[in-house]
Design a protein around this motif. Structure first.
Motif, PDB file in Angstrom:
ATOM      1  N   VAL A 127       0.952  -1.232   0.163  1.00 38.84           N
ATOM      2  CA  VAL A 127       0.094   0.215   0.082  1.00 38.84           C
ATOM      3  C   VAL A 127       0.956   1.337  -0.159  1.00 38.84           C
ATOM      4  N   CYS A 128       0.718   2.065  -1.151  1.00 39.02           N
ATOM      5  CA  CYS A 128       1.491   3.409  -1.030  1.00 39.02           C
ATOM      6  C   CYS A 128       0.367   4.635  -0.854  1.00 39.02           C
ATOM      7  N   TRP A 129       0.698   5.694  -0.280  1.00 28.86           N
ATOM      8  CA  TRP A 129       0.024   6.822  -0.204  1.00 28.86           C
ATOM      9  C   TRP A 129       0.585   8.004  -0.810  1.00 28.86           C
ATOM     10  N   ARG A 130      -0.527   8.985  -1.228  1.00 26.92           N
ATOM     11  CA  ARG A 130      -0.416  10.512  -1.689  1.00 26.92           C
ATOM     12  C   ARG A 130       0.429  10.533  -2.760  1.00 26.92           C
ATOM     13  N   ALA A 131       1.461  11.309  -3.057  1.00 26.56           N
ATOM     14  CA  ALA A 131       2.344  11.391  -4.253  1.00 26.56           C
ATOM     15  C   ALA A 131       2.970  10.108  -4.653  1.00 26.56           C
ATOM     16  N   GLN A 132       3.405   9.525  -3.849  1.00 27.13           N
ATOM     17  CA  GLN A 132       4.079   8.219  -4.102  1.00 27.13           C
ATOM     18  C   GLN A 132       3.147   7.353  -4.730  1.00 27.13           C
ATOM     19  N   ALA A 133       1.809   7.458  -4.232  1.00 26.61           N
ATOM     20  CA  ALA A 133       0.760   6.436  -4.797  1.00 26.61           C
ATOM     21  C   ALA A 133       0.586   6.938  -6.288  1.00 26.61           C
ATOM     22  N   ASP A 134       0.497   8.190  -6.495  1.00 27.09           N
ATOM     23  CA  ASP A 134       0.196   8.560  -8.044  1.00 27.09           C
ATOM     24  C   ASP A 134       1.363   8.284  -8.853  1.00 27.09           C
ATOM     25  N   SER A 135       2.772   8.463  -8.565  1.00 29.92           N
ATOM     26  CA  SER A 135       3.773   7.763  -8.939  1.00 29.92           C
ATOM     27  C   SER A 135       3.741   6.383  -9.581  1.00 29.92           C
ATOM     28  N   CYS A 136       3.554   5.677  -8.397  1.00 25.95           N
ATOM     29  CA  CYS A 136       3.485   4.143  -8.539  1.00 25.95           C
ATOM     30  C   CYS A 136       2.257   3.868  -9.872  1.00 25.95           C
ATOM     31  N   ALA A 137       1.122   4.395  -9.503  1.00 27.23           N
ATOM     32  CA  ALA A 137       0.111   4.194 -10.622  1.00 27.23           C
ATOM     33  C   ALA A 137       0.610   4.648 -12.073  1.00 27.23           C
ATOM     34  N   LYS A 138       1.307   5.826 -12.248  1.00 28.16           N
ATOM     35  CA  LYS A 138       1.569   6.267 -13.442  1.00 28.16           C
ATOM     36  C   LYS A 138       2.714   5.508 -14.362  1.00 28.16           C
ATOM     37  N   TYR A 139       3.466   4.966 -13.427  1.00 33.10           N
ATOM     38  CA  TYR A 139       4.781   4.186 -14.021  1.00 33.10           C
ATOM     39  C   TYR A 139       4.787   2.818 -13.976  1.00 33.10           C
ATOM     40  N   LEU A 140       4.177   2.311 -13.062  1.00 34.38           N
ATOM     41  CA  LEU A 140       4.455   0.845 -12.833  1.00 34.38           C
ATOM     42  C   LEU A 140       3.431   0.008 -13.505  1.00 34.38           C
ATOM     43  N   GLN A 141       3.597  -1.195 -13.871  1.00 36.06           N
ATOM     44  CA  GLN A 141       2.429  -1.927 -14.450  1.00 36.06           C
ATOM     45  C   GLN A 141       3.037  -3.571 -14.112  1.00 36.06           C
ATOM     46  N   LYS A 142       2.303  -4.549 -14.716  1.00 42.76           N
ATOM     47  CA  LYS A 142       2.371  -5.840 -14.426  1.00 42.76           C
ATOM     48  C   LYS A 142       4.003  -6.160 -14.665  1.00 42.76           C
ATOM     49  N   GLY A 143       4.524  -6.888 -13.896  1.00 44.00           N
ATOM     50  CA  GLY A 143       5.849  -7.109 -14.372  1.00 44.00           C
ATOM     51  C   GLY A 143       7.238  -6.239 -13.896  1.00 44.00           C
ATOM     52  N   SER A 144       6.643  -5.053 -13.560  1.00 39.79           N
ATOM     53  CA  SER A 144       7.758  -4.447 -13.030  1.00 39.79           C
ATOM     54  C   SER A 144       8.453  -4.753 -11.826  1.00 39.79           C
ATOM     55  N   LYS A 145       9.841  -4.344 -11.773  1.00 35.38           N
ATOM     56  CA  LYS A 145      10.538  -4.915 -10.624  1.00 35.38           C
ATOM     57  C   LYS A 145      10.762  -3.660 -10.073  1.00 35.38           C
ATOM     58  N   VAL A 146      10.394  -3.569  -8.455  1.00 37.50           N
ATOM     59  CA  VAL A 146      10.520  -2.596  -7.672  1.00 37.50           C
ATOM     60  C   VAL A 146      11.139  -3.085  -6.274  1.00 37.50           C
ATOM     61  N   GLY A 147      11.598  -1.979  -5.547  1.00 41.15           N
ATOM     62  CA  GLY A 147      12.266  -2.467  -4.438  1.00 41.15           C
ATOM     63  C   GLY A 147      11.287  -1.719  -3.386  1.00 41.15           C
ATOM     64  N   VAL A 148      10.911  -2.029  -2.219  1.00 39.97           N
ATOM     65  CA  VAL A 148       9.970  -1.257  -1.239  1.00 39.97           C
ATOM     66  C   VAL A 148      10.330  -1.618   0.242  1.00 39.97           C
ATOM     67  N   SER A 149      10.580  -0.436   0.673  1.00 36.30           N
ATOM     68  CA  SER A 149      10.825  -0.745   2.237  1.00 36.30           C
ATOM     69  C   SER A 149       9.819   0.303   2.940  1.00 36.30           C
ATOM     70  N   GLY A 150       9.317  -0.324   4.216  1.00 38.35           N
ATOM     71  CA  GLY A 150       8.235   0.198   4.787  1.00 38.35           C
ATOM     72  C   GLY A 150       8.122  -0.747   6.156  1.00 38.35           C
ATOM     73  N   THR A 151       7.035  -0.742   6.628  1.00 42.71           N
ATOM     74  CA  THR A 151       6.289  -1.474   7.646  1.00 42.71           C
ATOM     75  C   THR A 151       5.450  -2.378   7.455  1.00 42.71           C
ATOM     76  N   MET A 152       5.486  -3.539   8.155  1.00 41.32           N
ATOM     77  CA  MET A 152       4.155  -4.676   8.108  1.00 41.32           C
ATOM     78  C   MET A 152       3.314  -4.228   9.070  1.00 41.32           C
ATOM     79  N   GLN A 153       2.131  -4.504   8.414  1.00 38.67           N
ATOM     80  CA  GLN A 153       0.789  -4.032   9.321  1.00 38.67           C
ATOM     81  C   GLN A 153      -0.231  -4.981   9.042  1.00 38.67           C
ATOM     82  N   THR A 154      -0.885  -5.447  10.086  1.00 40.99           N
ATOM     83  CA  THR A 154      -2.159  -6.507  10.025  1.00 40.99           C
ATOM     84  C   THR A 154      -3.165  -5.716  10.514  1.00 40.99           C
TER      85      THR A 154
END
Length: 117
Positions: free
Chosen positions: A51-78
């Motif tokens: 899950v990404c929020w705000r401007a980062q969410a907009d960038s991910c939606a604009k530039y990523l697609q199925k098969g894109s390789k990404v590195g993600v850092s953050g926190t795990m949440q249940t």
């Protein structure tokens, strides 16, 4: 301490929506291959919701697609929720602090000047 760093490939195109408060939220699932093969010699994969929020969410939606390789850092949440049929579900998600675009397939409708790679 709750800090997670993962590298994987998107299993499908990211989904973006806007909250009632006007904030963008983008979700996608990362497929991450396990390092060790199973007894049949096949490498299994784990599928991690992100899950990404705000401007980062907009960038991910604009530039990523199925098969894109990404590195993600953050926190795990249940969190828990109830489905429409009344059953209770629990989900564990990676809440992204940072998303690094590693490799991507260019969207057909994007100009090369618009593309960050």
């Amino acid at each position: 301490m709750n800090k997670v760093v993962m590298i994987g490939n998107l299993t499908k195109d990211p989904e973006i929506r806007t909250t009632n408060g006007g904030h963008s939220v983008c979700t996608f699932t990362l497929a991450i291959n396990r390092r060790i093969a199973d007894k049949n010699g096949e490498r299994q994969a784990d599928f991690i919701p992100v899950v990404c929020w705000r401007a980062q969410a907009d960038s991910c939606a604009k530039y990523l697609q199925k098969g894109s390789k990404v590195g993600v850092s953050g926190t795990m949440q249940t969190r828990s929720y109830q489905t429409q049929d009344g059953s209770n579900r629990q989900i564990t998600e990676l809440i992204a602090d940072e998303v690094e675009f590693i490799a991507n397939i260019k969207h057909k409708e994007q100009d090369s000047e618009d593309y960050p790679y």
